[in-house]
Design an enzyme around this catalytic site. Structure first.
Site, PDB file in Angstrom:
ATOM      1  N   HIS A  44       0.853  -1.185   0.000  1.00 56.51           N
ATOM      2  CA  HIS A  44       0.000   0.000   0.000  1.00 56.51           C
ATOM      3  C   HIS A  44       0.891   1.239   0.000  1.00 56.51           C
ATOM      4  CE1 HIS A  44       1.114  -0.509   4.222  1.00 56.51           C
ATOM      5  NE2 HIS A  44       1.017   0.815   4.280  1.00 56.51           N
ATOM      6  N   HIS A 130       5.795   5.814  -0.868  1.00 59.90           N
ATOM      7  CA  HIS A 130       6.532   4.622  -1.276  1.00 59.90           C
ATOM      8  C   HIS A 130       5.702   3.393  -0.936  1.00 59.90           C
ATOM      9  CE1 HIS A 130       7.376   5.077   2.999  1.00 59.90           C
ATOM     10  NE2 HIS A 130       7.518   3.760   3.017  1.00 59.90           N
TER      11      HIS A 130
END
Length: 193
Positions: A44, A130
């Site tokens: 995620h 990220h």
């Protein structure tokens, strides 16, 4: 030991992107011996980590996020590099990085504001979006950052996807995968006119 629940808002990645990243990770586990590899279903992009939360505060955050996201539309996002956070010779995070995308920054800003308005004290470090792939370097020799360049050339070409959902996840530390979606916020389809 008490099993407190932690919560965070994040972008849920499309299944095909999770599978591509997982396949790449499976091929590099041996030459990149990190101690804990993230389950593909747990990939995620974190927007706001809430930690533990009283139900009333969590409910306020959910309402605020729903209100602020009503104007956001889905948008493309590109995963374009590999990197690490932490010490150069013993990184704590191995990650897939993203192209700069203003719509992602705007989305994160609204989610962050919604949560602080609900009463959460959130991390104040700059947003560095990220996808965490692994944690804690476990190699017997120091990590060599230059190996990332070769790894990226060999294993990661630019991967694009459409971002369509923000999710409130609950962490279940004793399960795999450990992140459970408890609220979903769909972004609007962009207008063609």
């Amino acid at each position: 030991m008490e099993n407190r629940q932690h919560y965070f808002f994040a972008i849920r990645l499309p299944l095909e992107i999770k599978q591509k990243l997982s396949l790449m990770c499976q091929r590099i586990i041996e030459p990149f011996p990190f101690k804990r590899w993230v389950h593909e279903q747990d990939y995620h992009i974190t927007l706001a980590f809430l930690g533990g939360a009283p139900q009333e505060t969590l409910d306020r955050a959910k309402e605020n996020v729903a209100s602020k996201l009503h104007s956001h539309t889905s948008f493309p996002l590109a995963i374009n590099h590999l990197g690490v956070f932490g010490k150069k010779d013993a990184p704590r995070i191995f990650l897939a990085g993203l192209d700069k995308e203003q719509r992602l920054d705007d989305l994160r800003a609204d989610v962050y504001k919604a949560c602080t308005e609900a009463g959460f004290s959130l991390e104040t470090r700059p947003f560095n979006p990220h996808i965490t792939l692994a944690r804690k370097w476990g190699g017997e020799t120091p990590f060599e950052p230059e190996r990332l360049i070769q790894l990226q050339q060999d294993r990661l070409s630019r991967v694009e996807c459409e971002i369509k959902e923000v999710v409130l996840y609950q962490t279940n530390l004793n399960q795999t995968p450990k992140y459970e979606a408890i609220s979903l916020y769909k972004l609007k389809e962009p207008s063609i006119f």
